[in-house]
Scaffold this motif. Structure first.
Motif, short mmCIF file in Angstrom:
data_model
loop_
_atom_site.label_atom_id
_atom_site.label_comp_id
_atom_site.label_asym_id
_atom_site.label_seq_id
_atom_site.Cartn_x
_atom_site.Cartn_y
_atom_site.Cartn_z
N LEU A 1 0.82 -1.22 0.00
CA LEU A 1 0.00 0.00 0.00
C LEU A 1 0.85 1.26 0.00
CD1 LEU A 1 -2.61 -1.01 2.72
CD2 LEU A 1 -3.02 -0.83 0.26
N ARG A 2 1.96 1.19 0.73
CA ARG A 2 2.76 2.40 0.93
C ARG A 2 4.19 1.96 1.23
NH1 ARG A 2 4.47 7.14 0.65
NH2 ARG A 2 4.04 8.80 2.15
N LEU A 3 5.14 2.68 0.66
CA LEU A 3 6.55 2.40 0.95
C LEU A 3 7.25 3.75 1.01
CD1 LEU A 3 8.80 -0.25 -0.74
CD2 LEU A 3 9.49 2.13 -0.72
N LYS A 4 8.05 3.98 2.04
CA LYS A 4 8.76 5.26 2.09
C LYS A 4 10.02 5.13 2.92
CE LYS A 4 5.58 6.94 5.67
NZ LYS A 4 4.76 8.04 6.16
N GLY A 5 10.97 6.00 2.65
CA GLY A 5 12.22 5.96 3.41
C GLY A 5 13.31 6.72 2.68
N PHE A 6 14.53 6.37 3.04
CA PHE A 6 15.68 7.09 2.48
C PHE A 6 16.66 6.08 1.92
CE2 PHE A 6 13.92 9.41 6.10
CZ PHE A 6 13.53 10.58 5.44
N ALA A 7 17.31 6.45 0.81
CA ALA A 7 18.23 5.51 0.16
C ALA A 7 19.62 6.11 0.06
CB ALA A 7 17.70 5.15 -1.22
N ASP A 8 20.60 5.22 0.18
CA ASP A 8 22.01 5.58 0.01
C ASP A 8 22.36 5.29 -1.45
OD1 ASP A 8 24.72 5.84 0.12
OD2 ASP A 8 25.06 4.06 1.37
N ILE A 9 22.67 6.35 -2.18
CA ILE A 9 23.01 6.17 -3.59
C ILE A 9 24.53 6.23 -3.74
CG2 ILE A 9 22.65 7.02 -5.95
CD1 ILE A 9 20.12 5.93 -4.44
N ALA A 10 25.06 5.18 -4.30
CA ALA A 10 26.52 5.06 -4.40
C ALA A 10 27.12 6.31 -5.04
CB ALA A 10 26.86 3.81 -5.23
N GLY A 11 28.13 6.86 -4.40
CA GLY A 11 28.86 8.00 -4.97
C GLY A 11 28.19 9.35 -4.77
N LYS A 12 27.04 9.41 -4.11
CA LYS A 12 26.33 10.70 -3.94
C LYS A 12 26.47 11.19 -2.50
CE LYS A 12 24.35 11.06 -8.01
NZ LYS A 12 24.72 12.10 -8.95
N GLN A 13 26.64 12.49 -2.36
CA GLN A 13 26.70 13.11 -1.02
C GLN A 13 25.31 13.22 -0.40
OE1 GLN A 13 29.48 13.88 0.67
NE2 GLN A 13 30.43 12.88 -1.10
N MET A 14 24.31 13.30 -1.26
CA MET A 14 22.93 13.53 -0.78
C MET A 14 22.23 12.18 -0.58
SD MET A 14 22.47 16.94 -1.05
CE MET A 14 20.75 17.35 -1.35
N ARG A 15 21.28 12.17 0.34
CA ARG A 15 20.48 10.95 0.47
C ARG A 15 19.22 11.12 -0.39
NH1 ARG A 15 17.35 11.41 6.37
NH2 ARG A 15 15.96 13.04 5.58
N LEU A 16 18.71 10.00 -0.83
CA LEU A 16 17.54 10.03 -1.72
C LEU A 16 16.30 9.67 -0.91
CD1 LEU A 16 16.95 10.20 -4.90
CD2 LEU A 16 16.70 7.73 -4.76
N GLN A 17 15.30 10.53 -0.98
CA GLN A 17 14.03 10.18 -0.33
C GLN A 17 13.21 9.37 -1.33
OE1 GLN A 17 10.20 12.40 1.46
NE2 GLN A 17 12.11 13.44 1.88
N VAL A 18 12.67 8.26 -0.86
CA VAL A 18 11.87 7.39 -1.73
C VAL A 18 10.45 7.36 -1.19
CG1 VAL A 18 11.62 5.04 -2.64
CG2 VAL A 18 13.89 5.94 -2.16
N GLN A 19 9.48 7.64 -2.03
CA GLN A 19 8.08 7.69 -1.62
C GLN A 19 7.26 6.92 -2.64
OE1 GLN A 19 6.41 9.31 0.87
NE2 GLN A 19 7.96 10.69 1.73
N ALA A 20 6.61 5.86 -2.20
CA ALA A 20 5.73 5.14 -3.12
C ALA A 20 4.34 5.05 -2.54
CB ALA A 20 6.28 3.73 -3.36
N VAL A 21 3.37 5.41 -3.35
CA VAL A 21 1.96 5.28 -2.96
C VAL A 21 1.35 4.38 -4.02
CG1 VAL A 21 -0.19 6.49 -2.49
CG2 VAL A 21 1.99 7.64 -2.07
N GLY A 22 1.01 3.15 -3.65
CA GLY A 22 0.63 2.19 -4.67
C GLY A 22 1.79 2.10 -5.66
N GLY A 23 1.49 2.14 -6.94
CA GLY A 23 2.55 1.99 -7.95
C GLY A 23 3.21 3.29 -8.36
N ARG A 24 2.86 4.41 -7.73
CA ARG A 24 3.47 5.70 -8.12
C ARG A 24 4.67 5.97 -7.21
NH1 ARG A 24 2.34 9.89 -10.99
NH2 ARG A 24 0.44 8.90 -11.74
N ILE A 25 5.83 6.16 -7.82
CA ILE A 25 7.04 6.35 -7.00
C ILE A 25 7.65 7.73 -7.26
CG2 ILE A 25 9.38 5.51 -6.50
CD1 ILE A 25 8.47 2.74 -7.11
N ASP A 26 7.91 8.48 -6.20
CA ASP A 26 8.66 9.74 -6.29
C ASP A 26 9.99 9.54 -5.61
OD1 ASP A 26 6.58 11.15 -7.47
OD2 ASP A 26 5.74 11.81 -5.55
N GLN A 27 11.03 10.12 -6.18
CA GLN A 27 12.34 10.06 -5.53
C GLN A 27 12.99 11.42 -5.67
OE1 GLN A 27 14.41 6.02 -6.14
NE2 GLN A 27 14.04 6.75 -8.18
N TYR A 28 13.57 11.92 -4.61
CA TYR A 28 14.37 13.15 -4.75
C TYR A 28 15.43 13.22 -3.66
CZ TYR A 28 10.51 14.64 -1.71
OH TYR A 28 9.57 14.69 -0.74
#
Ligand SMILES: Nc1nc2c(ncn2[C@@H]2O[C@H](COP(=O)(O)OP(=O)(O)OP(=O)(O)O)[C@@H](O)[C@H]2O)c(=O)[nH]1
Length: 349
Positions: free
Chosen positions: A286-313
């Protein structure tokens, strides 16, 4: 002369409807009002608190943001919410307005009823209940259950006394509203939106005002100052559960489950999101959210999924000394097989 009661706005709405996004926007335009924010979310990661604390609003500092983490607010009213409110009211600098974000799975009724407790009632009043709706999810039929399937299940199991937990909750949250915000209008055209408006209106007997929004962008002057005093009318806004079991214990959240998946660094975030969509669809997450470590990046990625719609920034740099890592909270119906979903997500990196 007695002090004026502090108004409290309750913001509710199903998982991923856009409550946090709306509050974030609200905090950037409070018109000078000092806000205290009480937030409660389902799942063990505290993503909403992290997002809201990171927005650096002058009129709502980190100290003014209180996270209730002992479970869903509607079930922990006596043990968690009331003591938190009492402490807040004892502060030397009282807020001008209190905003409460419920978890996406909370029934607002018990929370609003708590404002009738003597200690609270004399000092605070519910300015209004605002229910945020994911218009795209309504249009996609996510809250319209397959009634034939539900009837068949009920025929097989006489103990099933209600419809889909998602549909019920959606209606209970609407039933409590003084104002309904039809959010995510960017995802629909005029005709689709008009169908959503009718569908939402058909779910409730009361006729609260309904407004449309994109990214929760609603002026503070519209959200704050409704002046309803909802606690006095809460007896007229009963949830399905209250109607079916007068005097029964409040509902629990047995029908839903959440767990946290931890992963190592992700090399290709776009590819990860694409594959994640498949896992979400296959297992009805139903819902998935959190933060991701992207290799080589200084910034963390926020991951937000509501059903099949995914936003990342990328939302902020990893802090010095902060343990980098990918942590995602996954929420689904109780029957979701945690181990299988966990393994399926872990297999994506
Ligand atoms: N396209 C679109 N996306 C939106 C809009 N409002 C919010 N979102 C996105 O929807 C996702 C969920 O938004 P949140 O504000 O976290 O939703 P929530 O209701 O607080 O979620 P929970 O606390 O998990 O119940 C995020 O990815 C937002 O960026 C909108 O109007 N349009």
């Amino acid at each position: 002369m007695s002090q004026q009661k502090i108004p409290a706005t309750v913001i509710t709405g199903f998982l991923g409807a856009g409550k946090t996004t709306m509050i974030r926007n609200l905090l950037s335009n409070t018109g000078g009002k000092k806000i205290a924010l009480i937030i409660n979310e389902f799942g063990d990661l505290g993503v909403d608190g992290d997002v809201l604390k990171g927005c650096g609003a002058e009129n709502c500092t980190e100290d003014d943001i209180i996270e209730l983490t002992n479970g869903c607010i509607c079930c922990t009213v006596a043990d968690d919410f009331i003591p938190t409110m009492t402490k807040l009211l004892e502060r030397a600098q009282r807020p001008d307005h209190i905003v409460i974000e419920t978890s996406g799975l909370a029934l607002p009724q018990p929370l609003v009823a708590a404002f009738n407790w003597p200690d609270i009632r004399s000092e605070v009043t519910v300015d209004g209940v605002i229910t945020v709706v994911d218009s795209a999810a309504v249009a996609a039929g996510r809250f319209a259950d397959d009634h034939d399937a539900v009837d068949a299940r009920r025929a097989d199991d006489a103990s099933l006394d209600h419809e889909s937990p998602i549909e019920e909750l959606f209606e209970d949250q609407l039933t409590c509203a003084d104002l309904i915000v039809l959010n995510k209008t960017d995802l629909l055209d005029g005709e689709g939106l008009s169908r959503v408006r009718h569908e939402v209106a058909s779910r409730i007997a009361r006729k609260p005002a309904m407004i449309e929004a994109r990214n929760g962008e609603v002026p503070a002057s519209v959200l704050l100052g409704l002046g309803i005093g909802t606690e006095e009318d809460i007896g007229n806004r009963k949830s399905h559960h209250e109607l079916e079991h007068e005097g029964a214990t409040p509902h629990d959240h047995d029908e839903f489950d959440s767990f946290v998946v931890e992963l190592g660094p992700i090399d290709d975030p776009a590819g990860f999101a694409e594959k994640l969509k498949g896992v979400i669809a296959e297992h009805d997450v139903l819902r998935l959210k959190g933060f991701a470590d992207i290799a080589g990046k200084q910034m963390r990625l926020q991951v937000q999924a509501v059903g099949g719609r995914i936003d990342q920034y990328f939302d902020r740099a990893w802090a010095p000394g902060e343990a980098r890592g990918t942590r995602l909270v996954v929420i689904g119906l109780h029957e979701m097989d945690q181990n299988t979903v966990r393994k399926a997500i872990q297999a994506l990196v």
